[in-house]
Design a protein around this motif. Structure first.
Motif, PDB file in Angstrom:
ATOM      1  N   GLY A  84       0.817  -1.213   0.000  1.00  0.00           N
ATOM      2  CA  GLY A  84       0.000   0.000   0.000  1.00  0.00           C
ATOM      3  C   GLY A  84       0.848   1.259   0.000  1.00  0.00           C
ATOM      4  O   GLY A  84       0.516   2.248  -0.664  1.00  0.00           O
ATOM      5  N   THR A  86       3.816   1.578  -1.288  1.00  0.00           N
ATOM      6  CA  THR A  86       4.384   1.729  -2.634  1.00  0.00           C
ATOM      7  C   THR A  86       3.398   2.415  -3.566  1.00  0.00           C
ATOM      8  O   THR A  86       3.751   3.348  -4.295  1.00  0.00           O
ATOM      9  CB  THR A  86       4.783   0.358  -3.205  1.00  0.00           C
ATOM     10  OG1 THR A  86       5.793  -0.228  -2.373  1.00  0.00           O
ATOM     11  CG2 THR A  86       5.308   0.483  -4.615  1.00  0.00           C
ATOM     12  N   VAL A  87       2.153   1.953  -3.537  1.00  0.00           N
ATOM     13  CA  VAL A  87       1.124   2.558  -4.389  1.00  0.00           C
ATOM     14  C   VAL A  87       0.940   4.028  -4.018  1.00  0.00           C
ATOM     15  O   VAL A  87       0.927   4.905  -4.883  1.00  0.00           O
ATOM     16  CB  VAL A  87      -0.208   1.793  -4.250  1.00  0.00           C
ATOM     17  CG1 VAL A  87      -1.320   2.526  -5.002  1.00  0.00           C
ATOM     18  CG2 VAL A  87      -0.064   0.365  -4.754  1.00  0.00           C
ATOM     19  N   ARG A  88       0.814   4.299  -2.730  1.00  0.00           N
ATOM     20  CA  ARG A  88       0.602   5.676  -2.277  1.00  0.00           C
ATOM     21  C   ARG A  88       1.772   6.573  -2.676  1.00  0.00           C
ATOM     22  O   ARG A  88       1.578   7.706  -3.121  1.00  0.00           O
ATOM     23  CB  ARG A  88       0.435   5.665  -0.750  1.00  0.00           C
ATOM     24  CG  ARG A  88       0.503   7.009  -0.087  1.00  0.00           C
ATOM     25  CD  ARG A  88      -0.863   7.633   0.142  1.00  0.00           C
ATOM     26  NE  ARG A  88      -0.697   9.014   0.592  1.00  0.00           N
ATOM     27  CZ  ARG A  88      -0.374   9.343   1.844  1.00  0.00           C
ATOM     28  NH1 ARG A  88      -0.193   8.403   2.760  1.00  0.00           N
ATOM     29  NH2 ARG A  88      -0.251  10.615   2.173  1.00  0.00           N
ATOM     30  N   THR A  90       3.854   6.272  -5.221  1.00  0.00           N
ATOM     31  CA  THR A  90       3.869   6.569  -6.655  1.00  0.00           C
ATOM     32  C   THR A  90       2.778   7.574  -7.016  1.00  0.00           C
ATOM     33  O   THR A  90       2.991   8.434  -7.883  1.00  0.00           O
ATOM     34  CB  THR A  90       3.701   5.287  -7.495  1.00  0.00           C
ATOM     35  OG1 THR A  90       2.443   4.675  -7.195  1.00  0.00           O
ATOM     36  CG2 THR A  90       4.831   4.310  -7.246  1.00  0.00           C
ATOM     37  N   LEU A  91       1.633   7.499  -6.361  1.00  0.00           N
ATOM     38  CA  LEU A  91       0.568   8.464  -6.637  1.00  0.00           C
ATOM     39  C   LEU A  91       0.977   9.872  -6.206  1.00  0.00           C
ATOM     40  O   LEU A  91       0.715  10.856  -6.912  1.00  0.00           O
ATOM     41  CB  LEU A  91      -0.720   8.046  -5.930  1.00  0.00           C
ATOM     42  CG  LEU A  91      -1.363   6.743  -6.418  1.00  0.00           C
ATOM     43  CD1 LEU A  91      -2.554   6.373  -5.546  1.00  0.00           C
ATOM     44  CD2 LEU A  91      -1.777   6.841  -7.878  1.00  0.00           C
ATOM     45  N   VAL A 154       7.547  -0.430 -11.538  1.00  0.00           N
ATOM     46  CA  VAL A 154       7.180   0.847 -10.928  1.00  0.00           C
ATOM     47  C   VAL A 154       8.037   1.974 -11.507  1.00  0.00           C
ATOM     48  O   VAL A 154       7.531   3.059 -11.827  1.00  0.00           O
ATOM     49  CB  VAL A 154       7.326   0.784  -9.394  1.00  0.00           C
ATOM     50  CG1 VAL A 154       7.190   2.176  -8.776  1.00  0.00           C
ATOM     51  CG2 VAL A 154       6.287  -0.159  -8.803  1.00  0.00           C
ATOM     52  N   GLU A 186      -3.779   5.572 -10.923  1.00  0.00           N
ATOM     53  CA  GLU A 186      -4.691   4.781 -10.085  1.00  0.00           C
ATOM     54  C   GLU A 186      -5.327   3.658 -10.895  1.00  0.00           C
ATOM     55  O   GLU A 186      -5.448   2.521 -10.419  1.00  0.00           O
ATOM     56  CB  GLU A 186      -5.779   5.681  -9.491  1.00  0.00           C
ATOM     57  CG  GLU A 186      -5.300   6.532  -8.324  1.00  0.00           C
ATOM     58  CD  GLU A 186      -6.355   7.520  -7.857  1.00  0.00           C
ATOM     59  OE1 GLU A 186      -7.267   7.858  -8.666  1.00  0.00           O
ATOM     60  OE2 GLU A 186      -6.279   7.948  -6.692  1.00  0.00           O
ATOM     61  N   TRP A 189      -2.717   0.995 -11.504  1.00  0.00           N
ATOM     62  CA  TRP A 189      -2.455   0.221 -10.291  1.00  0.00           C
ATOM     63  C   TRP A 189      -3.572  -0.787 -10.012  1.00  0.00           C
ATOM     64  O   TRP A 189      -3.307  -1.903  -9.566  1.00  0.00           O
ATOM     65  CB  TRP A 189      -2.254   1.133  -9.086  1.00  0.00           C
ATOM     66  CG  TRP A 189      -0.821   1.456  -8.798  1.00  0.00           C
ATOM     67  CD1 TRP A 189      -0.240   2.689  -8.785  1.00  0.00           C
ATOM     68  CD2 TRP A 189       0.226   0.536  -8.477  1.00  0.00           C
ATOM     69  NE1 TRP A 189       1.090   2.601  -8.482  1.00  0.00           N
ATOM     70  CE2 TRP A 189       1.411   1.285  -8.277  1.00  0.00           C
ATOM     71  CE3 TRP A 189       0.283  -0.846  -8.339  1.00  0.00           C
ATOM     72  CZ2 TRP A 189       2.624   0.694  -7.945  1.00  0.00           C
ATOM     73  CZ3 TRP A 189       1.497  -1.437  -8.008  1.00  0.00           C
ATOM     74  CH2 TRP A 189       2.646  -0.670  -7.822  1.00  0.00           C
ATOM     75  N   ARG A 190      -4.823  -0.403 -10.260  1.00  0.00           N
ATOM     76  CA  ARG A 190      -5.917  -1.357 -10.044  1.00  0.00           C
ATOM     77  C   ARG A 190      -5.735  -2.590 -10.920  1.00  0.00           C
ATOM     78  O   ARG A 190      -5.956  -3.724 -10.482  1.00  0.00           O
ATOM     79  CB  ARG A 190      -7.271  -0.690 -10.326  1.00  0.00           C
ATOM     80  CG  ARG A 190      -7.754   0.216  -9.194  1.00  0.00           C
ATOM     81  CD  ARG A 190      -9.231   0.542  -9.316  1.00  0.00           C
ATOM     82  NE  ARG A 190      -9.518   1.410 -10.449  1.00  0.00           N
ATOM     83  CZ  ARG A 190      -9.482   2.743 -10.387  1.00  0.00           C
ATOM     84  NH1 ARG A 190      -9.169   3.355  -9.254  1.00  0.00           N
ATOM     85  NH2 ARG A 190      -9.765   3.467 -11.446  1.00  0.00           N
ATOM     86  N   LEU A 193      -2.525  -4.561  -9.553  1.00  0.00           N
ATOM     87  CA  LEU A 193      -2.764  -5.235  -8.285  1.00  0.00           C
ATOM     88  C   LEU A 193      -3.641  -6.477  -8.453  1.00  0.00           C
ATOM     89  O   LEU A 193      -3.481  -7.452  -7.717  1.00  0.00           O
ATOM     90  CB  LEU A 193      -3.381  -4.278  -7.275  1.00  0.00           C
ATOM     91  CG  LEU A 193      -2.451  -3.188  -6.759  1.00  0.00           C
ATOM     92  CD1 LEU A 193      -3.212  -2.189  -5.886  1.00  0.00           C
ATOM     93  CD2 LEU A 193      -1.278  -3.775  -5.986  1.00  0.00           C
TER      94      LEU A 193
END
Length: 202
Positions: A84, A86-88, A90-91, A154, A186, A189-190, A193
């Motif tokens: 989580g 990592t995703v946050r 990059t955003l 990434v 986003e 990423w969806r 993931l």
């Protein structure tokens, strides 16, 4: 004090003008004369503050790295699981790239001058590699998903996004229907993931 404040203002104007030129045309495509013209500041004043083009590039990279480091520290302190986080991260970096021309110029300079200047990506990509390795060890990634390959992905995502943002910045018509960069990321990423996470978001 007044002289120092005036000098600081002049340096900021120069850095902002140089960032716009470097972002659009890269290091080799930008000259001090063009930066001087864009800033509305004489060539003599430019070289008084920055002796050569490389010094301006170094100042921009320094600001870009500092901005990325601030975002990294903020995300790291939020206590999210490593995937989580990592995703946050990059955003948040996508938001920076889209909103801050100095950061975007720093990212471009980091790629173009990687042999001579410390890069923008080196601020956050090692942490992404570490977080994704931790995510794999914690069972957050599906069996067979290699954390190092995902970390490389990434890096490619952010590089591609940087290039897309730049294309839109200097040609607003292109890709306008895609929406803001963070929304594009986003969506990506969806999709990612669903393929790599043991418990992907709905």
């Amino acid at each position: 004090m007044v002289k120092q404040e005036r000098a600081a203002r002049t340096r900021k104007i120069l850095v902002d003008a140089a960032a716009l030129e470097f972002d659009r045309d890269g290091y080799e495509g930008t000259s001090l004369a063009r930066i001087s013209k864009a800033a509305g500041i004489s060539s003599g004043a430019v070289t008084f503050h920055f002796a050569h083009k490389g010094a301006l590039a170094g100042a921009i990279l320094g600001q870009g790295r500092a901005a990325a480091r601030e975002v990294l520290e903020k995300v790291a302190g939020d206590g999210a699981d490593p995937l989580g986080a990592t995703v946050r991260l990059t955003l948040e970096l996508a938001r920076l790239l889209e909103s801050d021309v100095v950061v975007r110029a720093a990212a471009r300079l980091a790629r173009e001058q990687s042999r001579t200047l410390p890069g923008w990506y080196c601020v956050w990509l090692p942490t992404v590699r570490q977080w994704l390795a931790e995510a794999g060890a914690a069972g957050l990634l599906r069996p067979g998903v290699q954390s190092d390959v995902l970390a490389t992905t990434v890096g490619y995502l952010l590089t591609g996004l940087e290039l897309r943002i730049r294309a839109r910045a200097f040609g607003p018509e292109e890709g306008a229907a895609d929406g803001p960069a963070v929304e594009q990321l986003e969506r990506i990423w969806r999709l990612v993931l669903r393929g790599v996470a043991t418990d992907p978001p709905a």
